[in-house]
Design a protein around this motif. Structure first.
Motif, mmCIF file in Angstrom:
data_model
loop_
_atom_site.group_PDB
_atom_site.id
_atom_site.type_symbol
_atom_site.label_atom_id
_atom_site.label_comp_id
_atom_site.label_asym_id
_atom_site.label_seq_id
_atom_site.Cartn_x
_atom_site.Cartn_y
_atom_site.Cartn_z
ATOM 1 N N TYR A 100 17.713 10.489 13.509
ATOM 2 C CA TYR A 100 16.442 10.716 12.792
ATOM 3 C C TYR A 100 15.912 9.332 12.438
ATOM 4 O O TYR A 100 16.543 8.592 11.685
ATOM 5 N N THR A 101 14.750 8.967 13.009
ATOM 6 C CA THR A 101 14.240 7.603 12.879
ATOM 7 C C THR A 101 12.821 7.608 12.336
ATOM 8 O O THR A 101 11.953 8.331 12.842
ATOM 9 N N HIS A 102 12.597 6.773 11.307
ATOM 10 C CA HIS A 102 11.246 6.585 10.766
ATOM 11 C C HIS A 102 10.876 5.110 10.895
ATOM 12 O O HIS A 102 11.623 4.234 10.443
ATOM 13 N N THR A 103 9.734 4.825 11.525
ATOM 14 C CA THR A 103 9.270 3.462 11.761
ATOM 15 C C THR A 103 7.886 3.280 11.169
ATOM 16 O O THR A 103 7.001 4.125 11.370
ATOM 17 N N GLN A 104 7.712 2.188 10.424
ATOM 18 C CA GLN A 104 6.416 1.905 9.803
ATOM 19 C C GLN A 104 6.074 0.440 10.024
ATOM 20 O O GLN A 104 6.876 -0.446 9.744
ATOM 21 N N PHE A 105 4.856 0.183 10.535
ATOM 22 C CA PHE A 105 4.417 -1.170 10.840
ATOM 23 C C PHE A 105 3.613 -1.754 9.691
ATOM 24 O O PHE A 105 2.873 -1.049 8.990
ATOM 25 N N ASP A 106 3.765 -3.050 9.504
ATOM 26 C CA ASP A 106 2.940 -3.815 8.564
ATOM 27 C C ASP A 106 1.802 -4.428 9.366
ATOM 28 O O ASP A 106 2.010 -5.293 10.217
ATOM 29 N N LEU A 107 0.569 -3.960 9.118
ATOM 30 C CA LEU A 107 -0.581 -4.381 9.909
ATOM 31 C C LEU A 107 -1.338 -5.541 9.281
ATOM 32 O O LEU A 107 -2.414 -5.903 9.753
ATOM 33 N N SER A 108 -0.781 -6.148 8.237
ATOM 34 C CA SER A 108 -1.517 -7.204 7.534
ATOM 35 C C SER A 108 -1.759 -8.419 8.419
ATOM 36 O O SER A 108 -2.702 -9.185 8.196
ATOM 37 N N SER A 109 -0.899 -8.617 9.440
ATOM 38 C CA SER A 109 -1.067 -9.785 10.302
ATOM 39 C C SER A 109 -2.057 -9.530 11.435
ATOM 40 O O SER A 109 -2.407 -10.438 12.180
ATOM 41 N N ILE A 110 -2.498 -8.292 11.594
ATOM 42 C CA ILE A 110 -3.442 -7.969 12.662
ATOM 43 C C ILE A 110 -4.847 -7.962 12.088
ATOM 44 O O ILE A 110 -5.195 -7.119 11.253
ATOM 45 N N THR A 111 -5.673 -8.909 12.506
ATOM 46 C CA THR A 111 -7.032 -9.067 11.975
ATOM 47 C C THR A 111 -8.037 -8.376 12.883
ATOM 48 O O THR A 111 -7.703 -7.865 13.962
ATOM 49 N N GLY A 112 -9.268 -8.374 12.452
ATOM 50 C CA GLY A 112 -10.340 -7.762 13.234
ATOM 51 C C GLY A 112 -10.573 -8.453 14.549
ATOM 52 O O GLY A 112 -11.131 -7.864 15.481
ATOM 53 N N ASP A 113 -10.181 -9.736 14.644
ATOM 54 C CA ASP A 113 -10.351 -10.468 15.897
ATOM 55 C C ASP A 113 -9.205 -10.240 16.873
ATOM 56 O O ASP A 113 -9.214 -10.762 17.980
#
Length: 768
Positions: free
Chosen positions: A545-558
């Motif tokens: 049973y696997t739960h994965t969550q990404f931190d998107l703070s490093s992905i900008t609009g560009d």
């Protein structure tokens, strides 16, 4: 001059004896040979014995210390000088001194520890919580670098027929050896007991080999008190004493005391100088072969052959003295005297087989005995040689559950056997259970993640069966935690539940080679059944049973990346994992194959488990070293296929980094990229390395690999175009196999979408 007169006197006395009537003739003159200690330099003893046999001088008594006790003990059991030369030069002494367990025989758990941990410290509950100093943690550390088991088994293999308690006067040639009592510091002369045990005690260098306990005495190397025991021969009844000593004739300088063997040899010389001088005086012939250029550990076949030759040559300088002794012996006997053995010579399991009538394994339960006998491929009523029995011992050592494993092949009581089994033997195996728990530490540094520490704690990890608990905590820029609770049933399998946590930071390539730093958290709980110590094979079936969550703070609009792929996801996954690994080393293998295939069926909770994805990953590595030489060819294939068009980034196919699964499960390695590259739903990496072992533990490796996005092939229909135009990489790596783990520096190149990327990568320590 004094010794020359003595020889003349012996000869005259023998002539007078010859004139007497045979009925009143006393026993003939008896010859004793004393062999001093000196490690590999003691091979010179064999050359002297060979020359004496050619001169016809009989040997009636043998005494020795340390290496002299080994050469002398085997000679006393009937081995000829030529057999001794083959025996000593054929032994892989580094294997016995290094306590090495062949990797193909290791359990999966033992392999994991040895390939990730720099330090392993076994312990028990008593050593932590008992106030008794005798059971403290420090007191339970090993007493020496090398334990008894490997050498005891080696000696036992060569002493079949003389392993039980006996009077050493009943050997083919009467024998004695010298050891030192660690408790009192006294000299202990061993003239009865077990011959192989006595030889082991006599050569137990403190701190290198474990002490041997005999009759409540803790015995170590006899060189500390009497390294040249000519006086022992005199007590045994020798009339003529011939001594062979392997000491350096030159003066010792500070440059001669740069290693442990050199320091120990000088310590022995200093501590026994006065007694050595006295013992030299009672020798009729005192021989000191030329051992210049060789040390205590010069056990190569070439060195042994040279040292034997030097001993033979030096003995030849005493031709006249040996002839006088031979004439005196023949005169005292009234007839020519030849070499005679008082008893049958020992059997050598390396060249002879024995019929095993019964098998006994001590210090384990009946249930464990049945498993061990079956896994060792041992059966009563069959003939066995050393290699077949030793294979079983390797299997047992590979479990990691026993500190010492020794065995004896002893003659059966013929009165209980029928005529057909009158020449049968009993195989008696002694097991010493290991400390059940293990604490360990791993250390690593590389230019991608920086420094990392691995803390390992295994409770009951080295028990043969039962409940075990393991913890692995990686402290680094990308920390990991693994907890596993296992019930090990030797007759069935391992039943485990586990929890894994990853806080992973990584860098990946984006369109036009723009780098993007990403971060995800992953929690995984799993239950699975795995094999119990199948040699080289691994098998695991379970559910996770696997739960994965990404931190998107490093992905900008560009950013060129669509963030829809980085949504949180929860997957329930039945899985099967199968592998085969018979590599002879985890990092610098020369021979073997390592292959693995993993199948996962992901059920997506976000879609109420109606959406599913099949995920298959495979890998293959082969190590080919022609003629066991310096060049090793390493072809490799890695691949992964996912079906069902997963929406989640962690299910896609990736390659990059220097070792697999560094950033994602089933991520494929790729030389040329320290970041990772997306290969769609289906991809493979073809790679070939050519490694050159140019000096001792130093290696140079040329590497080339090519990654193919098989999705593009299916869309374009042109596999050739995809294969030659997608992603290529190459590198040149220098590596050093250090005692604290591999050290490597790699210069690499990659071509990504017709863009050339250059870089360098440094790493120190094991991968984890």
């Amino acid at each position: 001059m004094k010794k020359a007169f003595l020889l003349i006197a012996i000869l005259l006395a023998s002539c007078l004896l010859q004139a007497q009537n045979d009925t009143i003739r006393p026993p003939r003159l008896k010859v004793g040979v004393v062999l001093g200690g000196g490690g590999a330099k003691g091979a010179s003893h064999i050359g002297v014995l060979k020359y004496m046999e050619e001169m016809g001088v009989p040997v009636d008594y043998v005494a020795g210390t340390s290496m002299g006790s080994i050469i002398g003990g085997f000679y006393a059991m009937g081995y000829s000088p030529d057999e001794l030369t083959q025996l000593i030069s054929g032994i892989n002494w580094s294997e016995y001194i290094g306590n090495k367990i062949d990797r193909p025989y290791m359990s999966e758990e033992a392999r994991q520890r040895s390939s990730t941990l720099l330090i392993q410290v076994p312990f028990s509950h008593e050593s932590l919580f008992d106030n008794d100093p005798e059971s403290s943690f420090i007191s339970q550390l090993p007493s020496a670098y090398v334990n008894n088991s490997s050498l005891v088994n080696l000696f036992n293999d060569l002493c079949v027929g003389y392993q039980e308690e006996m009077d050493f006067n009943d050997l083919p040639i009467p024998f004695a050896c010298v050891a030192t009592d660690m408790i009192t510091g006294d000299e202990v002369v061993l003239r009865s007991g077990s011959v192989p045990t006595a030889m082991r005690a006599s050569m137990a260098i403190p701190g290198v080999f474990s002490p041997v306990t005999i009759d409540n005495k803790v015995l170590v190397d006899g060189g500390l008190v009497n390294n040249f025991p000519a006086d022992v021969l005199k007590e045994m009844g020798a009339d003529i004493i011939i001594g062979v000593e392997v000491t350096s004739a030159k003066d010792i300088t500070i440059n001669d005391l740069q290693s442990l063997p050199q320091v120990f040899a000088q310590l022995v010389t200093n501590s026994t100088s006065s007694k050595r001088k006295e013992n030299r005086e009672i020798c009729q012939i005192h021989i000191v072969p030329d051992i210049s250029g060789y040390g205590m550990l010069s056990f190569t076949p070439e060195a042994i052959e040279t040292l034997v030759g030097r001993g033979y040559k030096k003995a030849g300088e005493y031709h006249d003295q040996f002839k006088a002794i031979k004439d005196a012996i023949d005169a005292s006997a009234g007839h020519p005297v030849n070499k005679t053995l008082r008893a049958p010579r020992a059997k050598n399991l390396d060249t002879e087989s024995v019929l095993i009538h019964s098998i006994t394994i001590n210090n384990v339960s009946d249930h464990e005995t049945r498993w061990l006998v079956r896994k060792g491929r041992l059966k009563v009523g069959k003939h066995y040689t050393e290699s077949e029995i030793e294979r079983a011992m390797k299997v047992y050592r590979g479990t990691g559950c026993f500190d010492e494993i020794t065995y004896q092949v002893r003659e059966s009581d013929s009165s209980h056997l029928d005529q057909q089994l009158s020449d049968a033997y009993n195989l008696n195996i002694n097991m010493k259970p290991a400390q059940p728990h293990v604490a360990g530490l791993g250390v690593r540094y590389d230019t991608e993640d920086g420094a990392a520490l691995l803390f390992h704690l295994g409770l009951n990890e080295k028990k043969f069966g039962g409940v075990k608990f393991n913890t692995n905590i990686k402290m680094s820029y990308s920390p990991k935690v693994n907890l596993a609770l296992t019930y090990a049933a030797p007759s069935l399998a391992n039943f485990s539940v586990a929890y894994d946590y990853r806080n992973q930071h990584f860098r990946m390539l984006a369109d036009e080679n723009k780098g993007v730093n990403l971060h995800y958290l992953q929690h995984k709980a799993s239950g699975y059944i795995s094999q119990f110590h199948l040699l080289n094979l691994s098998a695991k079936v379970g559910l996770s049973y696997t739960h994965t969550q990404f931190d998107l703070s490093s992905i900008t609009g560009d950013s060129p990346w669509d963030t829809i792929m980085f949504v949180p996801n929860t997957l329930i996954t039945p899985f099967v994992d199968m592998g085969y690994d018979n590599l002879d080393d985890a990092y610098f293998a020369k021979h073997g194959i390592k292959t693995n295939i993993t199948g996962r069926y992901h059920l997506d909770k976000q879609y109420d488990f109606k959406q599913n994805y099949l995920d298959i990953a495979y890998s293959f590595q082969s190590y080919i070293t022609p003629g066991n030489g310096r060049f090793t060819l390493i072809p490799q294939v890695y691949g992964r296929v996912t079906t069902g068009y997963p929406d989640y980034y962690n299910l896609y196919v990736f390659c990059g980094s220097d070792y697999p699964e560094r950033h994602f499960e089933s991520q494929m390695p790729f030389i040329g990229l320290t970041s990772i590259e997306y290969l769609g739903d289906e991809g493979c990496v073809l790679r070939c390395d050519l490694r050159y072992n140019f000096y001792k533990n130093h290696y140079l490796t040329a590497m080339y690999n090519h990654a193919a996005n098989l999705d593009a092939w299916f869309y374009s229909g042109d596999f050739v175009d995809v294969f030659y135009r997608h992603l290529q990489g190459a590198g040149l790596k220098y590596s050093y196999n250090s005692p604290v783990g591999p050290i490597s520096l790699t210069a690499h190149w990659a071509n990504v979408y017709d863009e050339n990327l250059f870089g360098a990568y440094f790493s120190f320590g094991y991968n984890f």
